[in-house]
Design a protein around this motif. Structure first.
Motif, PDB file in Angstrom:
ATOM      1  N   GLY A  75       0.814  -1.214   0.000  1.00 22.14           N
ATOM      2  CA  GLY A  75       0.000   0.000   0.000  1.00 22.14           C
ATOM      3  C   GLY A  75       0.845   1.260   0.000  1.00 22.14           C
ATOM      4  N   ALA A  76       1.860   1.295   0.856  1.00 17.34           N
ATOM      5  CA  ALA A  76       2.734   2.464   0.929  1.00 17.34           C
ATOM      6  C   ALA A  76       3.509   2.652  -0.374  1.00 17.34           C
ATOM      7  CB  ALA A  76       3.684   2.332   2.115  1.00 17.34           C
ATOM      8  N   MET A  77       3.960   1.554  -0.961  1.00 20.32           N
ATOM      9  CA  MET A  77       4.680   1.659  -2.239  1.00 20.32           C
ATOM     10  C   MET A  77       3.747   2.165  -3.347  1.00 20.32           C
ATOM     11  SD  MET A  77       7.272  -1.653  -1.778  1.00 20.32           S
ATOM     12  CE  MET A  77       6.703  -2.399  -3.225  1.00 20.32           C
ATOM     13  N   PHE A  78       2.472   1.752  -3.302  1.00 19.86           N
ATOM     14  CA  PHE A  78       1.494   2.251  -4.261  1.00 19.86           C
ATOM     15  C   PHE A  78       1.325   3.761  -4.107  1.00 19.86           C
ATOM     16  CE2 PHE A  78      -2.799   3.717  -5.086  1.00 19.86           C
ATOM     17  CZ  PHE A  78      -2.989   3.329  -6.395  1.00 19.86           C
ATOM     18  N   LEU A  79       1.203   4.235  -2.864  1.00 19.64           N
ATOM     19  CA  LEU A  79       1.026   5.665  -2.647  1.00 19.64           C
ATOM     20  C   LEU A  79       2.242   6.440  -3.148  1.00 19.64           C
ATOM     21  CD1 LEU A  79      -0.553   8.077  -1.645  1.00 19.64           C
ATOM     22  CD2 LEU A  79       0.399   7.655   0.640  1.00 19.64           C
ATOM     23  N   LYS A  80       3.431   5.934  -2.909  1.00 25.23           N
ATOM     24  CA  LYS A  80       4.634   6.612  -3.411  1.00 25.23           C
ATOM     25  C   LYS A  80       4.584   6.720  -4.929  1.00 25.23           C
ATOM     26  CE  LYS A  80       9.638   6.561  -3.182  1.00 25.23           C
ATOM     27  NZ  LYS A  80      10.795   5.997  -2.465  1.00 25.23           N
ATOM     28  N   ASP A  81       4.254   5.623  -5.603  1.00 24.48           N
ATOM     29  CA  ASP A  81       4.133   5.646  -7.065  1.00 24.48           C
ATOM     30  C   ASP A  81       3.048   6.619  -7.521  1.00 24.48           C
ATOM     31  OD1 ASP A  81       6.168   3.801  -7.338  1.00 24.48           O
ATOM     32  OD2 ASP A  81       4.815   2.099  -7.654  1.00 24.48           O
ATOM     33  N   PHE A  82       1.944   6.656  -6.775  1.00 24.38           N
ATOM     34  CA  PHE A  82       0.858   7.586  -7.100  1.00 24.38           C
ATOM     35  C   PHE A  82       1.341   9.031  -7.011  1.00 24.38           C
ATOM     36  CE2 PHE A  82      -2.467  10.441  -5.619  1.00 24.38           C
ATOM     37  CZ  PHE A  82      -3.412  10.300  -6.627  1.00 24.38           C
ATOM     38  N   LEU A  83       2.027   9.377  -5.927  1.00 19.44           N
ATOM     39  CA  LEU A  83       2.507  10.752  -5.755  1.00 19.44           C
ATOM     40  C   LEU A  83       3.525  11.128  -6.833  1.00 19.44           C
ATOM     41  CD1 LEU A  83       2.850  10.820  -1.864  1.00 19.44           C
ATOM     42  CD2 LEU A  83       1.134  12.026  -3.247  1.00 19.44           C
ATOM     43  N   ILE A  84       4.407  10.212  -7.174  1.00 20.93           N
ATOM     44  CA  ILE A  84       5.381  10.457  -8.247  1.00 20.93           C
ATOM     45  C   ILE A  84       4.651  10.728  -9.556  1.00 20.93           C
ATOM     46  CG2 ILE A  84       7.124   9.315  -9.687  1.00 20.93           C
ATOM     47  CD1 ILE A  84       8.117   7.961  -7.044  1.00 20.93           C
ATOM     48  N   SER A  85       3.649   9.925  -9.856  1.00 21.87           N
ATOM     49  CA  SER A  85       2.884  10.107 -11.086  1.00 21.87           C
ATOM     50  C   SER A  85       2.070  11.400 -11.050  1.00 21.87           C
ATOM     51  CB  SER A  85       1.954   8.913 -11.295  1.00 21.87           C
ATOM     52  OG  SER A  85       1.148   9.089 -12.419  1.00 21.87           O
ATOM     53  N   PHE A  86       1.425  11.667  -9.924  1.00 21.01           N
ATOM     54  CA  PHE A  86       0.584  12.854  -9.764  1.00 21.01           C
ATOM     55  C   PHE A  86       1.374  14.133  -9.999  1.00 21.01           C
ATOM     56  CE2 PHE A  86      -1.564  16.175  -7.356  1.00 21.01           C
ATOM     57  CZ  PHE A  86      -2.875  16.012  -7.740  1.00 21.01           C
ATOM     58  N   TYR A  87       2.569  14.192  -9.401  1.00 22.06           N
ATOM     59  CA  TYR A  87       3.408  15.384  -9.525  1.00 22.06           C
ATOM     60  C   TYR A  87       4.358  15.336 -10.711  1.00 22.06           C
ATOM     61  CZ  TYR A  87       1.820  17.332  -5.113  1.00 22.06           C
ATOM     62  OH  TYR A  87       1.048  17.886  -4.114  1.00 22.06           O
ATOM     63  N   GLY A  88       4.454  14.201 -11.392  1.00 22.92           N
ATOM     64  CA  GLY A  88       5.354  14.073 -12.534  1.00 22.92           C
ATOM     65  C   GLY A  88       6.803  14.240 -12.147  1.00 22.92           C
ATOM     66  N   ARG A  89       7.147  13.722 -10.954  1.00 25.00           N
ATOM     67  CA  ARG A  89       8.512  13.870 -10.430  1.00 25.00           C
ATOM     68  C   ARG A  89       9.039  12.530  -9.968  1.00 25.00           C
ATOM     69  NH1 ARG A  89       8.838  18.999  -6.634  1.00 25.00           N
ATOM     70  NH2 ARG A  89      11.030  18.464  -6.838  1.00 25.00           N
ATOM     71  N   ARG A  90      10.298  12.490  -9.696  1.00 28.83           N
ATOM     72  CA  ARG A  90      10.953  11.294  -9.147  1.00 28.83           C
ATOM     73  C   ARG A  90      11.529  11.583  -7.826  1.00 28.83           C
ATOM     74  NH1 ARG A  90      10.378   6.278  -9.296  1.00 28.83           N
ATOM     75  NH2 ARG A  90       9.579   5.677 -11.254  1.00 28.83           N
TER      76      ARG A  90
END
Length: 90
Positions: A75-90
């Protein structure tokens, strides 16, 4: 009361031992509550709810990730991926 809850939810992500520590990114602070439901034989569901940016919330979320496993890992890894995608950042 909200300030205490918000700070506890921020610690879930920012404390090294927090159940949401794997969700931490450098570009936005998130506040998170994690949970896991189901059973190991049938599959565990990761449940996440929270908001970001933590200082001045603009977005709230709630996810139920069916059969992925424990919230503190998948779940936490999913949220991290979501935030990266949402903001278009790494």
């Amino acid at each position: 009361v909200f300030a205490k809850i918000k700070n506890a939810m921020i610690r879930v992500v920012e404390d090294k031992e927090g159940t949401g520590a794997r969700a931490k990114v450098d570009f936005v602070r998130a506040a998170l509550k994690t949970g896991t439901s189901g059973n190991a034989k049938l599959g565990l569901d990761a449940i996440l709810s929270g908001f970001f940016p933590a200082e001045k919330p603009q977005y709230a979320f709630g996810f139920r990730l069916q059969g992925v496993g424990k919230a503190e890992v998948k779940g936490a890894m999913f949220l991290k991926d979501f935030l990266i995608s949402f903001y278009g950042r790494r």
